[in-house]
Design a protein around this motif. Structure first.
Motif, mmCIF file in Angstrom:
data_model
loop_
_atom_site.group_PDB
_atom_site.id
_atom_site.type_symbol
_atom_site.label_atom_id
_atom_site.label_comp_id
_atom_site.label_asym_id
_atom_site.label_seq_id
_atom_site.Cartn_x
_atom_site.Cartn_y
_atom_site.Cartn_z
ATOM 1 N N TYR A 246 -57.721 23.878 25.353
ATOM 2 C CA TYR A 246 -57.558 24.641 26.595
ATOM 3 C C TYR A 246 -56.301 25.516 26.544
ATOM 4 N N TYR A 247 -55.153 24.909 26.193
ATOM 5 C CA TYR A 247 -53.902 25.673 26.205
ATOM 6 C C TYR A 247 -53.830 26.699 25.072
ATOM 7 N N ALA A 248 -54.607 26.447 24.005
ATOM 8 C CA ALA A 248 -54.600 27.405 22.892
ATOM 9 C C ALA A 248 -55.473 28.616 23.195
ATOM 10 N N ALA B 256 -49.845 16.687 32.160
ATOM 11 C CA ALA B 256 -50.775 17.249 31.171
ATOM 12 C C ALA B 256 -50.938 16.334 29.957
ATOM 13 N N LEU B 257 -50.142 15.264 29.894
ATOM 14 C CA LEU B 257 -50.213 14.374 28.733
ATOM 15 C C LEU B 257 -51.369 13.384 28.921
ATOM 16 N N PRO B 258 -51.997 12.991 27.804
ATOM 17 C CA PRO B 258 -53.250 12.225 27.905
ATOM 18 C C PRO B 258 -53.088 10.786 28.394
ATOM 19 N N THR C 18 -51.973 27.496 39.771
ATOM 20 C CA THR C 18 -50.652 28.081 39.965
ATOM 21 C C THR C 18 -49.628 26.964 40.056
ATOM 22 N N THR C 19 -48.495 27.171 39.395
ATOM 23 C CA THR C 19 -47.432 26.173 39.426
ATOM 24 C C THR C 19 -46.248 26.708 40.239
ATOM 25 N N SER C 20 -45.342 25.839 40.592
ATOM 26 C CA SER C 20 -44.216 26.243 41.454
ATOM 27 C C SER C 20 -43.442 27.457 40.938
ATOM 28 N N PRO C 21 -43.080 27.499 39.644
ATOM 29 C CA PRO C 21 -42.333 28.688 39.201
ATOM 30 C C PRO C 21 -43.133 29.974 39.325
ATOM 31 N N GLU C 22 -44.474 29.851 39.267
ATOM 32 C CA GLU C 22 -45.315 31.045 39.397
ATOM 33 C C GLU C 22 -45.493 31.430 40.869
ATOM 34 N N ILE D 146 -39.986 22.951 24.167
ATOM 35 C CA ILE D 146 -40.965 22.057 23.538
ATOM 36 C C ILE D 146 -42.338 22.547 23.985
ATOM 37 N N GLU D 147 -43.096 23.086 23.051
ATOM 38 C CA GLU D 147 -44.371 23.735 23.411
ATOM 39 C C GLU D 147 -45.313 23.664 22.230
ATOM 40 N N THR D 148 -46.524 23.173 22.464
ATOM 41 C CA THR D 148 -47.488 23.075 21.378
ATOM 42 C C THR D 148 -48.404 24.295 21.295
ATOM 43 N N SER D 149 -48.554 25.022 22.382
ATOM 44 C CA SER D 149 -49.508 26.136 22.384
ATOM 45 C C SER D 149 -48.887 27.412 21.814
ATOM 46 N N GLY E 112 -38.606 19.614 33.054
ATOM 47 C CA GLY E 112 -40.050 19.533 32.812
ATOM 48 C C GLY E 112 -40.799 19.642 34.125
ATOM 49 N N ASN E 113 -41.442 20.782 34.346
ATOM 50 C CA ASN E 113 -42.268 20.949 35.548
ATOM 51 C C ASN E 113 -43.735 20.902 35.156
ATOM 52 N N GLU E 114 -44.471 19.994 35.744
ATOM 53 C CA GLU E 114 -45.887 19.813 35.421
ATOM 54 C C GLU E 114 -46.110 19.689 33.915
ATOM 55 N N PHE E 115 -45.235 18.941 33.280
ATOM 56 C CA PHE E 115 -45.386 18.635 31.857
ATOM 57 C C PHE E 115 -46.045 17.265 31.695
ATOM 58 N N PRO F 103 -53.711 29.464 31.310
ATOM 59 C CA PRO F 103 -53.903 28.415 32.314
ATOM 60 C C PRO F 103 -53.658 28.925 33.723
ATOM 61 N N PHE F 104 -52.862 29.974 33.823
ATOM 62 C CA PHE F 104 -52.471 30.420 35.152
ATOM 63 C C PHE F 104 -53.550 31.268 35.820
ATOM 64 N N ALA F 105 -54.639 31.492 35.083
ATOM 65 C CA ALA F 105 -55.808 32.060 35.743
ATOM 66 C C ALA F 105 -56.518 30.952 36.530
ATOM 67 N N ALA G 221 -39.497 21.250 28.568
ATOM 68 C CA ALA G 221 -40.738 20.696 28.016
ATOM 69 C C ALA G 221 -41.918 21.332 28.731
ATOM 70 N N GLY G 222 -42.832 21.912 27.981
ATOM 71 C CA GLY G 222 -44.032 22.537 28.563
ATOM 72 C C GLY G 222 -43.704 23.725 29.440
ATOM 73 N N PRO G 223 -43.060 24.756 28.872
ATOM 74 C CA PRO G 223 -42.560 25.866 29.707
ATOM 75 C C PRO G 223 -43.603 26.872 30.177
ATOM 76 N N GLY G 224 -44.860 26.687 29.874
ATOM 77 C CA GLY G 224 -45.881 27.593 30.422
ATOM 78 C C GLY G 224 -45.632 29.036 30.035
ATOM 79 N N ARG G 225 -45.522 29.888 31.029
ATOM 80 C CA ARG G 225 -45.272 31.312 30.774
ATOM 81 C C ARG G 225 -43.792 31.641 30.579
ATOM 82 N N ARG H 273 -50.181 30.320 21.821
ATOM 83 C CA ARG H 273 -50.413 31.389 22.784
ATOM 84 C C ARG H 273 -49.312 31.407 23.861
ATOM 85 N N LEU H 274 -48.984 30.229 24.384
ATOM 86 C CA LEU H 274 -47.945 30.187 25.412
ATOM 87 C C LEU H 274 -46.563 30.439 24.819
ATOM 88 N N ARG H 275 -46.352 30.047 23.566
ATOM 89 C CA ARG H 275 -45.067 30.362 22.919
ATOM 90 C C ARG H 275 -44.820 31.874 22.935
HETATM 91 N N1 SAH Z 1 -44.026 24.204 33.240
HETATM 92 C C1 SAH Z 1 -44.970 25.282 33.347
HETATM 93 C C2 SAH Z 1 -46.320 24.997 32.704
HETATM 94 C C3 SAH Z 1 -47.062 23.763 33.119
HETATM 95 S S1 SAH Z 1 -48.616 23.618 32.261
HETATM 96 C C4 SAH Z 1 -45.120 25.699 34.778
HETATM 97 O O1 SAH Z 1 -44.653 24.963 35.635
HETATM 98 O O2 SAH Z 1 -45.679 26.758 35.053
HETATM 99 C C5 SAH Z 1 -48.238 22.460 30.983
HETATM 100 C C6 SAH Z 1 -47.407 22.992 29.861
HETATM 101 O O3 SAH Z 1 -47.185 21.921 28.925
HETATM 102 C C7 SAH Z 1 -48.012 24.124 29.060
HETATM 103 O O4 SAH Z 1 -46.957 24.969 28.631
HETATM 104 C C8 SAH Z 1 -48.636 23.373 27.873
HETATM 105 O O5 SAH Z 1 -48.893 24.185 26.776
HETATM 106 C C9 SAH Z 1 -47.586 22.341 27.618
HETATM 107 N N2 SAH Z 1 -48.026 21.135 26.919
HETATM 108 C C10 SAH Z 1 -49.107 20.380 27.184
HETATM 109 N N3 SAH Z 1 -49.155 19.312 26.371
HETATM 110 C C11 SAH Z 1 -48.060 19.376 25.583
HETATM 111 C C12 SAH Z 1 -47.529 18.564 24.549
HETATM 112 N N4 SAH Z 1 -48.138 17.439 24.158
HETATM 113 N N5 SAH Z 1 -46.369 18.932 23.965
HETATM 114 C C13 SAH Z 1 -45.730 20.053 24.366
HETATM 115 N N6 SAH Z 1 -46.187 20.869 25.342
HETATM 116 C C14 SAH Z 1 -47.342 20.542 25.933
#
Ligand code: SAH
Length: 334
Positions: free
Chosen positions: A17-19, A135-137, A28-32, A94-97, A129-132, A23-25, A63-67, A99-101
Motif C-alpha cells: 500500500y505505502y509503496a 500502521a504496524l502489524p 488525512t492526518t493531523s499534520p495534513e 525512519i521510513e520504509t516506503s 511519531g504521528n500515526e506510526f 496514502p493521503f488520497a 518515525a513514519g514521516p508520511g509526506r 515513494r514517501l521518501r
Molecule cells: N506521520 C505521517 C504519516 C502517517 S502514515 C502523518 O502523520 O501524516 C504511516 C507512515 O509510517 C508512512 O510514512 C509509512 O510509510 C510509514 N511506515 C509504515 N510502516 C512502517 C515501518 N514498519 N517502518 C517505517 N515506516 C513505516
C-alpha cells in the motif's frame, strides 16, 4: 491459497500500500490538516531539548514521516523561535516506503533516511511519531473455551488456528469469543526507544489513536477512498490497514524499562495546553475571512472531542530524571 498469519498479512499489505499509493488520497492526518500541528510538535521538541540540557548535536528523528509535512512545519517554527535548537539538530527519518521518501526529500532537504530504528545512531535525540504505531502489524488472538486461537487470513477471509501462546501475557477473565490484539513491533519499538533513552539523553513523542486501557475487540480498520472498507479487501495493499494503539501496554513496557512516562493525555488537551487556539487566532488575523475560518475549523477538528481531540492520545517517554514536559501537566499515567 495458504493461510497467512494476520500480522504477516498486514505487514505485506501495508508495504504494498505505502509503496504504491498516495496514502493521503485515502485519509488525512493531523499534520495534513493544519500547519499548526507540526509547529507545536516542533516547539515541544525544542523545549524538551532544553529540559534535557541542550545536547549538541541532537538527533531529531521522525518515525513514519508520511509526506514530510510535520517535519517541514516543525523546522520552520523552530528556526524562527528556537535558533539554538535549529543549529544543534540533525534530521533522521525512519521510513520504509521509497515513494514517501521522495516526498519527504522534496520537503526536508537535509535528512538521513533509515529502514528501521536499528541504524539510527545511538546519541541524544528527540523522536517523533504521528500515526506510526497504528500502521504496524498486529496479531489477533481469540478466546475459545479455556484456550486461545489466532486469526489468519485465507482467500480474503479470517480463519482461526489453535494458538501456542508460550509465555505471552494475556488478560485474565477474557470472555469466550473475545479478541485480544498484540502489536509486537510497536512493543519492540517502545522497548528499543526506552533502552536508548536510558543510555543517551532524549525524549520521544507518540501521537496516535487508541485507548488508554487495554481492552478486547477487533480494531483492525481499513480506509480506502476516504471510507471504512473491509480490511481484507483484495488485492492486499489496495487499502491502508491500521489498528488502535494499546497505550496501556506500551506504558507498562516503558515503565518496566525504567524511563520516564508522561501521559497519555488527549490530543485536544496537549494541543490546547501548547497554544493551539492562540496560534490559530494569530494566523487567522492575517488571513482573509474564508481562509481564516478554514484555519479555525481545522484547529477544532484536531482538538474537538467529537473529532480527533479525544480519540487521539499523546504519550511521551523521557530519559530518567527529566521533569514534566509541556503539554503533560494535566494528568500522568494510566
Ligand atoms: N506521520 C505521517 C504519516 C502517517 S502514515 C502523518 O502523520 O501524516 C504511516 C507512515 O509510517 C508512512 O510514512 C509509512 O510509510 C510509514 N511506515 C509504515 N510502516 C512502517 C515501518 N514498519 N517502518 C517505517 N515506516 C513505516
Amino acid at each position: 491459497m495458504t493461510a497467512e498469519r494476520l500480522d504477516r498479512f498486514m505487514a505485506r499489505a501495508n508495504a504494498i500500500y505505502y509503496a504504491t499509493h498516495d496514502p493521503f488520497a485515502d485519509f488525512t492526518t493531523s499534520p495534513e490538516i493544519s500547519q499548526i500541528f507540526g509547529e507545536i510538535v516542533g516547539l515541544w521538541a525544542g523545549v524538551a531539548w532544553q529540559y534535557l540540557g541542550r545536547p549538541d548535536p541532537v538527533l531529531l528523528v521522525e518515525a513514519g514521516p508520511g509526506r514530510g509535512t510535520l517535519m517541514a512545519d516543525a523546522l520552520r517554527a523552530v528556526r524562527r523561535a528556537l535558533p539554538d535548537f535549529a543549529a544543534a539538530l540533525r534530521v533522521h527519518f525512519i521510513e520504509t516506503s521509497v515513494r514517501l521518501r521522495a516526498a519527504q526529500a522534496a520537503k526536508v532537504a537535509d535528512a538521513t533516511w533509515h529502514d528501521s530504528l536499528d541504524s539510527v545512531p545511538r546519541a541524544p535525540m528527540v523522536l517523533l511519531g504521528n500515526e506510526f504505531l497504528d500502521a504496524l502489524p498486529i496479531r489477533q488472538y481469540v478466546r475459545r473455551g479455556s484456550g486461545w486461537t489466532e486469526r489468519y487470513v485465507a482467500d480474503g477471509a479470517f480463519i482461526e488456528h489453535r494458538a501456542d501462546l508460550g509465555d505471552t501475557p494475556f488478560m485474565a477473565g477474557v470472555a469466550n469469543g473475545a479478541i485480544v490484539e498484540v502489536n509486537e513491533p510497536a512493543r519492540g519499538f517502545i522497548a528499543a526507544i526506552a533502552e536508548r533513552l536510558r543510555q543517551h539523553l532524549g525524549a520521544a513523542l507518540f501521537v496516535d489513536y487508541g485507548s488508554e486501557q487495554s481492552g478486547t475487540g477487533d480494531t483492525l480498520q481499513a480506509i480506502g477512498g476516504g471510507r471504512k472498507v473491509d480490511p481484507l479487501s483484495r488485492p492486499p495493499g489496495s487499502v491502508d490497514l491500521t489498528a488502535h494503539v494499546d497505550f496501556a501496554a506500551l506504558v507498562r513496557i516503558a515503565r518496566a524499562a525504567g524511563v520516564g512516562v508522561q501521559g497519555p493525555v488527549t490530543q485536544g488537551s496537549f494541543l490546547s495546553d501548547l497554544g493551539l487556539f492562540e496560534r490559530t487566532e494569530a494566523l487567522a488575523g492575517s488571513r482573509l475571512p474564508g481562509p481564516a475560518e478554514d484555519l479555525r475549523r481545522s484547529s477544532l477538528r484536531l482538538a474537538s472531542p467529537s473529532e480527533m481531540g479525544t480519540l487521539f492520545k499523546v504519550l511521551a517517554l523521557v530519559s530518567p530524571g527529566c521533569g514534566a514536559l509541556p503539554g503533560f501537566s494535566g494528568r500522568f499515567g494510566v
